[in-house]
Design a protein around this motif. Structure first.
Motif, PDB file in Angstrom:
ATOM      1  N   GLU A  93       0.502  -1.227   0.018  1.00 48.94           N
ATOM      2  CA  GLU A  93      -0.044  -0.173  -0.095  1.00 48.94           C
ATOM      3  C   GLU A  93       1.428   1.263  -0.122  1.00 48.94           C
ATOM      4  O   GLU A  93       1.810   1.300   0.294  1.00 48.94           O
ATOM      5  N   LEU A 133      -5.226   5.048   5.325  1.00 46.89           N
ATOM      6  CA  LEU A 133      -5.449   4.914   3.515  1.00 46.89           C
ATOM      7  C   LEU A 133      -6.486   5.180   2.842  1.00 46.89           C
ATOM      8  O   LEU A 133      -5.958   5.612   1.683  1.00 46.89           O
ATOM      9  N   GLU A 134      -7.628   5.652   3.502  1.00 43.21           N
ATOM     10  CA  GLU A 134      -8.475   6.104   2.449  1.00 43.21           C
ATOM     11  C   GLU A 134      -7.805   7.514   2.268  1.00 43.21           C
ATOM     12  O   GLU A 134      -8.291   7.994   1.759  1.00 43.21           O
ATOM     13  N   CYS A 194      -4.966   6.466  -0.638  1.00 40.74           N
ATOM     14  CA  CYS A 194      -5.105   6.414  -1.936  1.00 40.74           C
ATOM     15  C   CYS A 194      -6.706   6.151  -2.496  1.00 40.74           C
ATOM     16  O   CYS A 194      -6.871   5.551  -3.196  1.00 40.74           O
ATOM     17  N   ASP A 218     -11.914   3.304  -2.531  1.00 39.30           N
ATOM     18  CA  ASP A 218     -12.149   1.725  -3.330  1.00 39.30           C
ATOM     19  C   ASP A 218     -11.034   1.170  -2.105  1.00 39.30           C
ATOM     20  O   ASP A 218     -10.764   0.131  -2.215  1.00 39.30           O
ATOM     21  N   ARG A 219      -9.512   1.886  -2.604  1.00 45.11           N
ATOM     22  CA  ARG A 219      -8.351   1.754  -2.057  1.00 45.11           C
ATOM     23  C   ARG A 219      -8.543   0.892  -0.452  1.00 45.11           C
ATOM     24  O   ARG A 219      -7.989  -0.345  -0.414  1.00 45.11           O
ATOM     25  N   GLN A 278     -10.982  -2.106  -0.586  1.00 40.45           N
ATOM     26  CA  GLN A 278     -10.329  -3.445  -0.874  1.00 40.45           C
ATOM     27  C   GLN A 278      -9.130  -3.982   0.360  1.00 40.45           C
ATOM     28  O   GLN A 278      -8.945  -5.146   1.071  1.00 40.45           O
ATOM     29  N   PHE A 279      -8.964  -3.233   1.165  1.00 37.63           N
ATOM     30  CA  PHE A 279      -8.166  -3.292   2.224  1.00 37.63           C
ATOM     31  C   PHE A 279      -8.957  -4.010   3.246  1.00 37.63           C
ATOM     32  O   PHE A 279      -8.323  -5.065   3.884  1.00 37.63           O
TER      33      PHE A 279
END
Length: 294
Positions: free
Chosen positions: A92, A211-212, A215, A218-219, A222-223
């Motif tokens: 990531e 992470l949101e 990235c 959506d990423r 998925q994580f």
């Protein structure tokens, strides 16, 4: 003369072969001698090693169990490098500031401010931000992703079961286990060490929020599906969901779907007059077999 020349050439080749073989066997003999000298002629362990290890163990046993040490207390610790390696292990792309904020618990900031006040610093200013905003974003995203994934993957499962499975995945123990499994234990900045389950769970939510932020949604979704929803693999549904009145629940589900009335029937039995009696019951609706259980 020709025969004589041929004999001289053959003798020369034989001498050359003999010399090569002699040199080869000489080198082999030297190699074997060296091996014997190194591995057989000397002890593998020194005489002082075993007594020293026994004395060290005796002193450790006398001191009793020691509290675990933070990884950051070691000389080769590099926090920025560890943050970079954390993202690469998970494949990531985290923003460095967001990831560092995700691992900064509020208790750590309070602890550092107290320590600075003890050093007669009246108004300590720390360039740190706690992870609570990221925790709120990550918790909402994780909850929504878990519910949508379960609802899409199990369209015929009743809503009560979906809610119980989602609550199980969002529980503190499950999130703490996932957080510890991806290696957040040594990266979390908190007052308690080892981090408690609540701290580990909050850190995982903050990582999802980071992470949101780095990235996109959506990423991050998925994580969550890869790490959190996958915790249902191998789990028994009845460990998470235990309906109090199953027959009434099945009747309500069939009523919502526009089906007929529910009729249970006895399909078979074994050892009915013992304490280990087994009965197999089937569920029918409009003379259509729906399922059976023991």
């Amino acid at each position: 003369s020709a025969d004589y020349t041929a004999k001289v050439v053959m003798i020369s080749k034989d001498n050359e072969t003999f010399i090569c073989n002699f040199v080869l066997f000489t080198l082999l003999e030297l190699f074997l001698t060296l091996c014997v000298f190194l591995f057989i002629g000397h002890r593998t362990f020194k005489r002082w090693l075993a007594p020293t290890l026994r004395e060290i163990k005796r002193r450790k046993d006398k001191m009793g169990p020691q509290p675990p040490l933070r990884r950051s207390t070691f000389l080769e610790w590099n926090y920025q490098a560890e943050l970079f390696a954390f993202g690469k292990r998970l494949n990531e792309q985290f923003a460095e500031e967001a990831l560092q904020q995700a691992f900064t618990d509020r208790s750590y900031i309070v602890q550092e401010e107290t320590r600075l006040r003890d050093l007669n610093i009246e108004s300590p200013q720390l360039s740190l931000t706690d992870n609570w905003p990221l925790v709120e974003v990550g918790e909402q995203l994780t909850s929504d992703t878990v519910y949508r994934c379960l609802r899409a993957s199990l369209p015929y499962v009743p809503e009560e079961c979906i809610s119980c499975a989602a609550n199980y995945l969002m529980s503190e123990d499950v999130l703490a286990r996932v957080s510890s499994g991806i290696g957040t234990r040594d990266l979390i900045l908190s007052a308690d060490f080892p981090p408690e389950a609540a701290t580990l769970a909050r850190s995982l939510k903050a990582v999802v929020g980071a992470l949101e932020k780095s990235c996109g949604q959506d990423r991050a979704a998925q994580f969550v599906m890869d790490l959190v929803v996958s915790q249902l693999c191998g789990r028994n549904v009845y460990e998470m969901w235990s309906p109090e009145d199953p027959l009434a629940l099945v009747t309500a589900i069939m009523s919502r779907r526009g089906g007929g009335s529910i009729e249970p029937r006895l399909l078979g039995k074994a050892a009915p007059n013992t304490i280990l009696a087994v009965y197999r019951v089937g569920i029918y609706s409009d003379k259509q077999f729906l399922g059976s259980g023991v």
